[in-house]
Design an enzyme around this catalytic site. Structure first.
Site, PDB file in Angstrom:
ATOM      1  N   LYS A   1       0.812  -1.222   0.000  1.00  0.00           N
ATOM      2  CA  LYS A   1       0.000   0.000   0.000  1.00  0.00           C
ATOM      3  C   LYS A   1       0.848   1.276   0.000  1.00  0.00           C
ATOM      4  O   LYS A   1       0.505   2.239  -0.683  1.00  0.00           O
ATOM      5  CB  LYS A   1      -0.947   0.021   1.197  1.00  0.00           C
ATOM      6  CG  LYS A   1      -2.129  -0.949   1.091  1.00  0.00           C
ATOM      7  CD  LYS A   1      -3.068  -0.759   2.275  1.00  0.00           C
ATOM      8  CE  LYS A   1      -3.892  -1.990   2.579  1.00  0.00           C
ATOM      9  NZ  LYS A   1      -5.136  -2.098   1.843  1.00  0.00           N
TER      10      LYS A   1
ATOM     11  N   GLU B   1      -3.728   7.621   7.347  1.00  0.00           N
ATOM     12  CA  GLU B   1      -4.617   8.374   6.454  1.00  0.00           C
ATOM     13  C   GLU B   1      -5.610   9.177   7.271  1.00  0.00           C
ATOM     14  O   GLU B   1      -6.009   8.769   8.358  1.00  0.00           O
ATOM     15  CB  GLU B   1      -5.433   7.409   5.560  1.00  0.00           C
ATOM     16  CG  GLU B   1      -4.645   6.815   4.427  1.00  0.00           C
ATOM     17  CD  GLU B   1      -5.465   5.831   3.612  1.00  0.00           C
ATOM     18  OE1 GLU B   1      -6.668   5.633   3.902  1.00  0.00           O
ATOM     19  OE2 GLU B   1      -4.887   5.248   2.678  1.00  0.00           O
TER      20      GLU B   1
ATOM     21  N   HIS C   1     -16.290  -4.404   6.147  1.00  0.00           N
ATOM     22  CA  HIS C   1     -15.454  -4.125   4.973  1.00  0.00           C
ATOM     23  C   HIS C   1     -15.629  -5.121   3.836  1.00  0.00           C
ATOM     24  O   HIS C   1     -14.831  -5.176   2.911  1.00  0.00           O
ATOM     25  CB  HIS C   1     -13.967  -4.027   5.342  1.00  0.00           C
ATOM     26  CG  HIS C   1     -13.676  -2.990   6.387  1.00  0.00           C
ATOM     27  ND1 HIS C   1     -14.116  -1.698   6.283  1.00  0.00           N
ATOM     28  CD2 HIS C   1     -13.008  -3.064   7.554  1.00  0.00           C
ATOM     29  CE1 HIS C   1     -13.729  -1.022   7.352  1.00  0.00           C
ATOM     30  NE2 HIS C   1     -13.071  -1.826   8.138  1.00  0.00           N
TER      31      HIS C   1
ATOM     32  N   ARG D   1      -7.125  -7.836 -10.743  1.00  0.00           N
ATOM     33  CA  ARG D   1      -7.827  -9.070 -11.149  1.00  0.00           C
ATOM     34  C   ARG D   1      -9.227  -8.705 -11.614  1.00  0.00           C
ATOM     35  O   ARG D   1      -9.639  -7.545 -11.515  1.00  0.00           O
ATOM     36  CB  ARG D   1      -7.942 -10.000  -9.933  1.00  0.00           C
ATOM     37  CG  ARG D   1      -8.644  -9.310  -8.789  1.00  0.00           C
ATOM     38  CD  ARG D   1      -9.188 -10.226  -7.726  1.00  0.00           C
ATOM     39  NE  ARG D   1     -10.110  -9.485  -6.881  1.00  0.00           N
ATOM     40  CZ  ARG D   1      -9.771  -8.791  -5.808  1.00  0.00           C
ATOM     41  NH1 ARG D   1      -8.517  -8.729  -5.420  1.00  0.00           N
ATOM     42  NH2 ARG D   1     -10.693  -8.145  -5.112  1.00  0.00           N
TER      43      ARG D   1
HETATM   44  P1  ADP Z   1      -8.182  -3.789   2.461  1.00  0.00           P
HETATM   45  O1  ADP Z   1      -7.047  -3.776   1.479  1.00  0.00           O
HETATM   46  O2  ADP Z   1      -7.840  -4.489   3.729  1.00  0.00           O
HETATM   47  O3  ADP Z   1      -9.495  -4.196   1.863  1.00  0.00           O
HETATM   48  P2  ADP Z   1      -8.765  -0.959   2.090  1.00  0.00           P
HETATM   49  O4  ADP Z   1      -7.658   0.019   2.185  1.00  0.00           O
HETATM   50  O5  ADP Z   1      -9.219  -1.336   0.718  1.00  0.00           O
HETATM   51  O6  ADP Z   1      -8.365  -2.257   2.922  1.00  0.00           O
HETATM   52  O7  ADP Z   1     -10.028  -0.434   2.901  1.00  0.00           O
HETATM   53  C1  ADP Z   1     -11.171  -1.238   3.118  1.00  0.00           C
HETATM   54  C2  ADP Z   1     -12.364  -0.417   3.545  1.00  0.00           C
HETATM   55  O8  ADP Z   1     -12.055   0.368   4.726  1.00  0.00           O
HETATM   56  C3  ADP Z   1     -12.849   0.615   2.518  1.00  0.00           C
HETATM   57  O9  ADP Z   1     -13.758   0.076   1.578  1.00  0.00           O
HETATM   58  C4  ADP Z   1     -13.508   1.658   3.414  1.00  0.00           C
HETATM   59  O10 ADP Z   1     -14.813   1.216   3.764  1.00  0.00           O
HETATM   60  C5  ADP Z   1     -12.652   1.655   4.678  1.00  0.00           C
HETATM   61  N1  ADP Z   1     -11.570   2.694   4.634  1.00  0.00           N
HETATM   62  C6  ADP Z   1     -10.311   2.555   4.177  1.00  0.00           C
HETATM   63  N2  ADP Z   1      -9.591   3.707   4.282  1.00  0.00           N
HETATM   64  C7  ADP Z   1     -10.412   4.623   4.827  1.00  0.00           C
HETATM   65  C8  ADP Z   1     -10.274   6.024   5.207  1.00  0.00           C
HETATM   66  N3  ADP Z   1      -9.143   6.700   5.029  1.00  0.00           N
HETATM   67  N4  ADP Z   1     -11.361   6.639   5.730  1.00  0.00           N
HETATM   68  C9  ADP Z   1     -12.525   5.960   5.913  1.00  0.00           C
HETATM   69  N5  ADP Z   1     -12.716   4.671   5.605  1.00  0.00           N
HETATM   70  C10 ADP Z   1     -11.689   3.985   5.062  1.00  0.00           C
END
Ligand code: ADP
Length: 461
Positions: A122, A206, A241, A298
């Site tokens: 990431k 973040e 999630h 993917r």
């Molecule tokens: P993973 O790779 O574990 O799936 P992500 O970074 O894609 O994690 O985040 C998964 C979920 O978490 C997102 O769909 C969102 O709902 C929430 N999320 C991630 N980052 C943020 C953020 N900065 N603020 C609010 N919600 C977030």
């Protein structure tokens, strides 16, 4: 990059369930011979029954079957397979697998290993995206990982912030920190969790967006530098999630926002030399700002809603690109028609904290005629049929119910009728929960954000 396009006439699908069946359907239509692979738990599964040829990989445990690089490559060699489609999950984002295929001279229906690696971490991915001018959530993704520095970065960003494992995925290693006082404890906890799950405790920070929507853009690139976007999907309805109902297009998008997000997504893909189908996930804030979250390298579970509104077959695009053909059309030839929803049918019990359910599926049928629905309105992508046994070994998703309508209201009405027309017996599913969601006034009124389910718990459970 030296690449010699190779036509292939046999496709092995290194997956199971609905996605294996769905990929083989298009492969057959294109005149390809299909090879299925299976574990002992799946010897008589639907994807095995539907393939021209099937090869046993190993015991039920995924590690010894669907996740075994050696077993899959051996199956391909034994059957004279020219190409492998990985589906989603399992080996689909495994760089080692992709490199092993290159060495074995087998075409991987997916991006190059270098593109998978670029998006796998990431922090590194965010640095690349910043370079390409893709908007990021305000935050810190640097190499200096000292406690004091991370704390001061968090203070600078302003609370609440989200701590995320750089190497993370699947919703693990993430924590929201409400204020400076709680920072150190959260950091320690998040590092521990990340080290245990991913063997790596680097963190990124973040700004935590309070009510964002999850909007993702489908992109496609060929080997000749062409890239297009096939518009967006709204996947805000999530439980822990995990996506539950997805739709396309995202409601309330303006033409300008759609183009801005689409262009950013194509830039993201081209920055890393992407080839094939990919999805760029964004968080969309209430004020219309959008921020890159990650890229999935993917075909996604929810790709059918994009197919329904564009009239394109994304698996056919994947296979053609893998054969060395250029993209089948230009950006200005792609249009959106109507609206589509997808509901994921899981063998799980919402009454028991969504515990996976197993057993003999005595009936699994969709009575379209009885519901007065046409085949052009409803699509059932299923990995099972009546008489199949649902085991505990793999992901409990049985099928996806996908609908299309002239607009969102029409599509939602069709989703409700189709859910009611689905007859499942013998195994508990989440159907009633999906019906409550699809009938929910807040959902109908597009009160969408990633905490929709959490916020409406009282009326959904
Ligand atoms: P993973 O790779 O574990 O799936 P992500 O970074 O894609 O994690 O985040 C998964 C979920 O978490 C997102 O769909 C969102 O709902 C929430 N999320 C991630 N980052 C943020 C953020 N900065 N603020 C609010 N919600 C977030």
């Amino acid at each position: 990059m030296t690449f010699t396009p190779t036509k292939f006439d046999t496709l092995l699908v290194a997956n199971r369930g609905e996605i294996a069946c769905r990929v083989m359907r298009t492969a057959r239509r294109m005149g390809l011979k299909t090879v299925a692979v299976y574990s002992d738990a799946d010897a008589t599964a639907r994807h095995v029954r539907e393939a021209d040829e099937a090869v046993r990989l190993g015991p039920a445990a995924a590690r010894e079957s669907y996740l075994s690089v050696d077993a899959v490559i051996e199956a391909a060699q034994r059957t004279g397979t020219g190409a492998i489609h990985p589906g989603y999950g399992f080996l689909s984002e495994n760089g080692t697998f992709v490199k092993a295929l290159e060495q074995a001279g087998i075409t991987f229906v997916g991006p190059p290993a270098s593109a998978i690696a670029a998006m796998g971490d990431k922090s590194a991915a965010k640095a690349r995206m910043a370079n390409a001018g893709v908007p990021l959530v305000p935050g810190y993704h640097g190499d200096d990982q000292g406690d004091a520095l991370l704390r001061s970065e968090a203070d600078k960003i302003g609370y609440p912030v989200m701590l995320k494992a750089s190497a993370g995925g699947g919703g693990k290693g993430m924590r929201v920190v409400e204020s400076g006082e709680g920072f150190q404890a959260a950091l320690d906890g998040c590092r521990r969790e990340s080290k245990a799950a991913f063997g790596d405790d680097r963190m990124l920070i973040e700004k935590y967006l309070v009510q964002p929507r999850h909007v993702e853009v489908q992109v496609f690139c060929d080997r000749y530098g062409n890239g297009v976007y096939l518009f967006e999907r709204d996947c805000s309805v999530q439980r822990r999630h995990q996506k539950v109902i997805e739709e396309a297009p995202a409601p309330g998008m303006t033409t300008e926002l759609r183009a801005a997000m689409g262009d950013a997504a194509v830039r993201a893909a081209q920055e890393i030399g992407y080839v094939g189908a990919g999805t760029v996930e964004f968080l969309l804030d209430a004020d219309g700002s959008f921020y890159f979250m990650e890229m999935n390298t993917r075909l996604q579970v929810e790709h059918p809603v994009t197919e329904m509104i564009t009239g394109q077959d994304l698996v056919e695009w994947q296979l053609r690109v893998a054969m060395g053909e250029p993209l089948p059309c230009r950006q200005d030839e792609l249009t959106i028609t109507g609206h589509s929803f997808e509901a994921r049918i899981y063998a799980e019990d919402p009454e028991q904290d969504f515990l996976p359910a197993t057993g003999l599926l005595t009936r699994f049928a969709l009575d379209l005629e009885g519901a007065g629905l046409g085949a052009d309105q409803v699509r059932l992508d299923s990995g099972v049929e009546s008489g199949d046994t649902v085991s505990m070994h793999y992901d409990p998703m049985l099928a996806k119910l996908i609908v299309h309508g002239v607009d969102r209201d029409a599509a939602l009405a069709t989703l409700n009728r189709a859910l009611a027309a689905l007859d499942v017996q013998g195994v508990v599913t989440n159907r009633a929960f999906l019906q409550r969601l699809a009938n929910h006034p807040g959902f109908k009124n597009v009160e969408l954000d990633t905490r929709f389910i959490e916020r409406n718990e009282a009326t959904l459970f």
